[in-house]
Scaffold this motif. Structure first.
Motif, PDB file in Angstrom:
ATOM      1  N   MET A   1       0.853  -1.195   0.000  1.00 16.34           N
ATOM      2  CA  MET A   1       0.000   0.000   0.000  1.00 16.34           C
ATOM      3  C   MET A   1       0.883   1.237   0.000  1.00 16.34           C
ATOM      4  O   MET A   1       1.765   1.391   0.842  1.00 16.34           O
ATOM      5  N   VAL A   2       0.645   2.121  -0.946  1.00 16.59           N
ATOM      6  CA  VAL A   2       1.399   3.367  -1.034  1.00 16.59           C
ATOM      7  C   VAL A   2       1.017   4.266   0.137  1.00 16.59           C
ATOM      8  O   VAL A   2      -0.147   4.353   0.533  1.00 16.59           O
ATOM      9  N   SER A   3       2.012   4.925   0.711  1.00 16.85           N
ATOM     10  CA  SER A   3       1.752   5.858   1.804  1.00 16.85           C
ATOM     11  C   SER A   3       1.116   7.132   1.243  1.00 16.85           C
ATOM     12  O   SER A   3       1.651   7.755   0.333  1.00 16.85           O
ATOM     13  N   LEU A   4      -0.038   7.502   1.791  1.00 20.25           N
ATOM     14  CA  LEU A   4      -0.758   8.690   1.334  1.00 20.25           C
ATOM     15  C   LEU A   4      -0.603   9.821   2.336  1.00 20.25           C
ATOM     16  O   LEU A   4      -0.312   9.588   3.506  1.00 20.25           O
ATOM     17  N   PRO A   5      -0.800  11.062   1.916  1.00 16.51           N
ATOM     18  CA  PRO A   5      -0.714  12.184   2.857  1.00 16.51           C
ATOM     19  C   PRO A   5      -1.730  12.037   3.990  1.00 16.51           C
ATOM     20  O   PRO A   5      -2.814  11.486   3.802  1.00 16.51           O
ATOM     21  N   GLN A   6      -1.381  12.542   5.163  1.00 12.91           N
ATOM     22  CA  GLN A   6      -2.296  12.503   6.297  1.00 12.91           C
ATOM     23  C   GLN A   6      -3.331  13.619   6.220  1.00 12.91           C
ATOM     24  O   GLN A   6      -4.423  13.511   6.789  1.00 12.91           O
ATOM     25  N   ASP A   7      -2.988  14.690   5.533  1.00 13.54           N
ATOM     26  CA  ASP A   7      -3.915  15.809   5.406  1.00 13.54           C
ATOM     27  C   ASP A   7      -3.685  16.502   4.071  1.00 13.54           C
ATOM     28  O   ASP A   7      -2.607  16.403   3.492  1.00 13.54           O
ATOM     29  N   VAL A   8      -4.719  17.179   3.587  1.00  7.91           N
ATOM     30  CA  VAL A   8      -4.612  17.925   2.335  1.00  7.91           C
ATOM     31  C   VAL A   8      -5.299  19.276   2.501  1.00  7.91           C
ATOM     32  O   VAL A   8      -6.109  19.481   3.411  1.00  7.91           O
ATOM     33  N   THR A   9      -4.972  20.189   1.596  1.00  5.14           N
ATOM     34  CA  THR A   9      -5.640  21.481   1.519  1.00  5.14           C
ATOM     35  C   THR A   9      -6.524  21.507   0.281  1.00  5.14           C
ATOM     36  O   THR A   9      -6.074  21.187  -0.819  1.00  5.14           O
ATOM     37  N   ILE A  10      -7.789  21.862   0.480  1.00 10.05           N
ATOM     38  CA  ILE A  10      -8.714  22.000  -0.633  1.00 10.05           C
ATOM     39  C   ILE A  10      -8.969  23.483  -0.867  1.00 10.05           C
ATOM     40  O   ILE A  10      -9.330  24.213   0.060  1.00 10.05           O
ATOM     41  N   LYS A  11      -8.760  23.918  -2.084  1.00  5.07           N
ATOM     42  CA  LYS A  11      -8.972  25.315  -2.449  1.00  5.07           C
ATOM     43  C   LYS A  11     -10.264  25.426  -3.253  1.00  5.07           C
ATOM     44  O   LYS A  11     -10.378  24.858  -4.340  1.00  5.07           O
ATOM     45  N   GLU A  12     -11.226  26.127  -2.676  1.00  2.00           N
ATOM     46  CA  GLU A  12     -12.556  26.246  -3.277  1.00  2.00           C
ATOM     47  C   GLU A  12     -12.568  27.334  -4.347  1.00  2.00           C
ATOM     48  O   GLU A  12     -12.290  28.499  -4.074  1.00  2.00           O
ATOM     49  N   VAL A  13     -12.886  26.924  -5.592  1.00  2.00           N
ATOM     50  CA  VAL A  13     -12.888  27.861  -6.710  1.00  2.00           C
ATOM     51  C   VAL A  13     -14.281  28.069  -7.303  1.00  2.00           C
ATOM     52  O   VAL A  13     -14.435  28.745  -8.321  1.00  2.00           O
ATOM     53  N   GLY A  14     -15.301  27.516  -6.654  1.00  3.03           N
ATOM     54  CA  GLY A  14     -16.653  27.598  -7.185  1.00  3.03           C
ATOM     55  C   GLY A  14     -17.182  29.003  -7.427  1.00  3.03           C
ATOM     56  O   GLY A  14     -17.778  29.271  -8.481  1.00  3.03           O
ATOM     57  N   PRO A  15     -16.995  29.938  -6.479  1.00  6.78           N
ATOM     58  CA  PRO A  15     -17.527  31.287  -6.699  1.00  6.78           C
ATOM     59  C   PRO A  15     -16.941  31.999  -7.904  1.00  6.78           C
ATOM     60  O   PRO A  15     -17.534  32.945  -8.416  1.00  6.78           O
ATOM     61  N   ARG A  16     -15.767  31.544  -8.366  1.00  2.00           N
ATOM     62  CA  ARG A  16     -15.166  32.127  -9.563  1.00  2.00           C
ATOM     63  C   ARG A  16     -15.240  31.152 -10.736  1.00  2.00           C
ATOM     64  O   ARG A  16     -16.006  31.346 -11.667  1.00  2.00           O
ATOM     65  N   ASP A  17     -14.490  30.080 -10.670  1.00  2.00           N
ATOM     66  CA  ASP A  17     -14.393  29.151 -11.788  1.00  2.00           C
ATOM     67  C   ASP A  17     -15.718  28.461 -12.061  1.00  2.00           C
ATOM     68  O   ASP A  17     -16.026  28.114 -13.204  1.00  2.00           O
ATOM     69  N   GLY A  18     -16.514  28.289 -11.009  1.00  2.00           N
ATOM     70  CA  GLY A  18     -17.815  27.673 -11.179  1.00  2.00           C
ATOM     71  C   GLY A  18     -18.844  28.623 -11.748  1.00  2.00           C
ATOM     72  O   GLY A  18     -19.422  28.398 -12.814  1.00  2.00           O
ATOM     73  N   LEU A  19     -19.066  29.731 -11.047  1.00  2.00           N
ATOM     74  CA  LEU A  19     -20.128  30.648 -11.442  1.00  2.00           C
ATOM     75  C   LEU A  19     -19.876  31.341 -12.777  1.00  2.00           C
ATOM     76  O   LEU A  19     -20.818  31.706 -13.477  1.00  2.00           O
ATOM     77  N   GLN A  20     -18.613  31.523 -13.159  1.00  2.00           N
ATOM     78  CA  GLN A  20     -18.347  32.276 -14.393  1.00  2.00           C
ATOM     79  C   GLN A  20     -18.906  31.583 -15.631  1.00  2.00           C
ATOM     80  O   GLN A  20     -19.102  32.226 -16.665  1.00  2.00           O
ATOM     81  N   ASN A  21     -19.157  30.289 -15.524  1.00  2.00           N
ATOM     82  CA  ASN A  21     -19.672  29.550 -16.673  1.00  2.00           C
ATOM     83  C   ASN A  21     -21.158  29.226 -16.567  1.00  2.00           C
ATOM     84  O   ASN A  21     -21.700  28.529 -17.425  1.00  2.00           O
ATOM     85  N   GLU A  22     -21.805  29.720 -15.515  1.00  2.00           N
ATOM     86  CA  GLU A  22     -23.238  29.498 -15.365  1.00  2.00           C
ATOM     87  C   GLU A  22     -24.017  30.558 -16.140  1.00  2.00           C
ATOM     88  O   GLU A  22     -23.741  31.747 -16.029  1.00  2.00           O
ATOM     89  N   LYS A  23     -25.000  30.130 -16.922  1.00  2.00           N
ATOM     90  CA  LYS A  23     -25.769  31.049 -17.756  1.00  2.00           C
ATOM     91  C   LYS A  23     -26.744  31.887 -16.937  1.00  2.00           C
ATOM     92  O   LYS A  23     -27.029  33.041 -17.278  1.00  2.00           O
ATOM     93  N   THR A  24     -27.282  31.318 -15.863  1.00  2.00           N
ATOM     94  CA  THR A  24     -28.201  32.060 -15.015  1.00  2.00           C
ATOM     95  C   THR A  24     -27.425  33.085 -14.200  1.00  2.00           C
ATOM     96  O   THR A  24     -26.508  32.727 -13.451  1.00  2.00           O
ATOM     97  N   LEU A  25     -27.759  34.361 -14.355  1.00  2.00           N
ATOM     98  CA  LEU A  25     -27.056  35.403 -13.621  1.00  2.00           C
ATOM     99  C   LEU A  25     -27.454  35.365 -12.146  1.00  2.00           C
ATOM    100  O   LEU A  25     -28.631  35.354 -11.814  1.00  2.00           O
ATOM    101  N   ILE A  26     -26.454  35.332 -11.288  1.00  8.28           N
ATOM    102  CA  ILE A  26     -26.656  35.270  -9.841  1.00  8.28           C
ATOM    103  C   ILE A  26     -26.463  36.673  -9.278  1.00  8.28           C
ATOM    104  O   ILE A  26     -25.468  37.343  -9.604  1.00  8.28           O
ATOM    105  N   ASP A  27     -27.397  37.135  -8.428  1.00  5.41           N
ATOM    106  CA  ASP A  27     -27.262  38.491  -7.918  1.00  5.41           C
ATOM    107  C   ASP A  27     -26.152  38.582  -6.866  1.00  5.41           C
ATOM    108  O   ASP A  27     -25.701  37.577  -6.307  1.00  5.41           O
TER     109      ASP A  27
END
Length: 300
Positions: A1-27
């Motif tokens: 079994m390969v040794s995996l990291p004990q912890d990771v950092t998740i960087k949330e990009v939804g408000p930018r990378d996600g919403l920029q491609n949504e057709k419905t305009l969000i206020d």
């Protein structure tokens, strides 16, 4: 079994990378509420918006208002995408913590996305990096189409390395490696990351997988096997690529958190709070988010 990291950092990009491609305009208030809820979930990093010209991304025309309107937490980094010095002025006005620059490994995709050749892009980004550093901001780079381009197909790894070299030479603090159209497979990811590790400090590299073909979590696992500990995600799988027909959003932050937690890898993120935030933004989008976690939440 390969040794995996004990912890990771998740960087949330939804408000930018996600919403920029949504057709419905969000206020603006809905965006601020989304970011405030994400801020309460245990995330340590949120990409708020993009300071590109409003005519290119009308969804994010309220970038300054959003950045100024959120309830900031001291232990959280709030970042934004910045294409040029004009955008940097607005980002500084909004007092973001980190500036993100972007370009493609593919010449054609770079032309479509930025309207410049790769060589023409470097001096523009250098100005942004220099300006951001003068203001005491950290800088993140994004390199798109690392694993494949909708116009050129597979990209030679030497071309990828050349662009990475140039971005790091500008003085960026971290580089996010993007599978922009979701074409990567685990073997390809293994090969590319093996080369990356030989040339760059992997502590300054992040992975940005899209889930067009349902491969994002499998590719994430390969990156974990290589010891990578920073991953971008988008709440519920928001997003896509406007220059790649059919491309879906980033790996869903909620699905990613679930997988990592079940594997015993610490993320610091509360899955229930993420899920509730996803259910809230769905009402504004007037459509369901595509992640498995959100699908499950709607059934319950």
């Amino acid at each position: 079994m390969v040794s995996l990291p004990q912890d990771v950092t998740i960087k949330e990009v939804g408000p930018r990378d996600g919403l920029q491609n949504e057709k419905t305009l969000i206020d603006t208030e809905a965006k601020i509420s989304l970011i405030n809820q994400l801020s309460e979930s245990g995330l340590s990093y949120i990409e708020l918006t993009s300071f590109v010209h409003p005519k290119w991304i009308p969804q994010l025309k309220d970038a300054v208002e959003v950045a100024k309107g959120i309830d900031r937490k001291n232990d959280l980094t709030y970042a934004a995408l910045v294409p040029n010095l004009k955008g940097l002025e607005r980002a500084i006005e909004a007092d973001v913590d980190e500036v993100s620059i972007f370009m493609s490994a593919s010449e054609t995709h770079n032309q479509k996305n930025i309207n410049k050749s790769i060589d023409e892009t470097y001096p523009v980004l250098q100005e942004v990096v220099d300006g951001a550093k003068q203001e005491g901001k950290s800088v993140r780079g994004y390199i798109s189409t690392v694993f494949g381009c909708p116009y050129e197909g597979k990209i030679d790894v030497n071309q990828v390395m050349s662009v990475c070299d140039n971005l790091f030479s500008m003085g960026i603090d971290e580089l996010s490696i993007g599978d922009t159209i979701g074409v990567a497979n685990p073997v390809q990811v293994h090969n590319v990351l093996s080369s990356m590790k030989e040339r760059f400090d992997q502590n300054h590299l992040a992975l940005h997988f899209h889930d067009t073909r349902g491969m994002a979590l499998a590719n994430t696992y390969v990156a974990l096997e290589h010891g990578f500990r920073t991953f971008d995600g988008s709440l519920g799988g928001l997003g896509g690529c406007p220059y790649a027909k059919g491309a879906s959003g980033n790996v869903a932050t909620d699905d990613l958190v679930h997988m990592l937690t079940e594997m015993g890898i610490e993320t610091g993120v509360n899955l229930d709070k993420l899920t509730n935030t996803g259910l809230a933004i769905e009402k504004h989008l007037d459509k369901p988010l595509p992640s498995k976690q959100m699908e499950l939440a709607r059934r319950m």
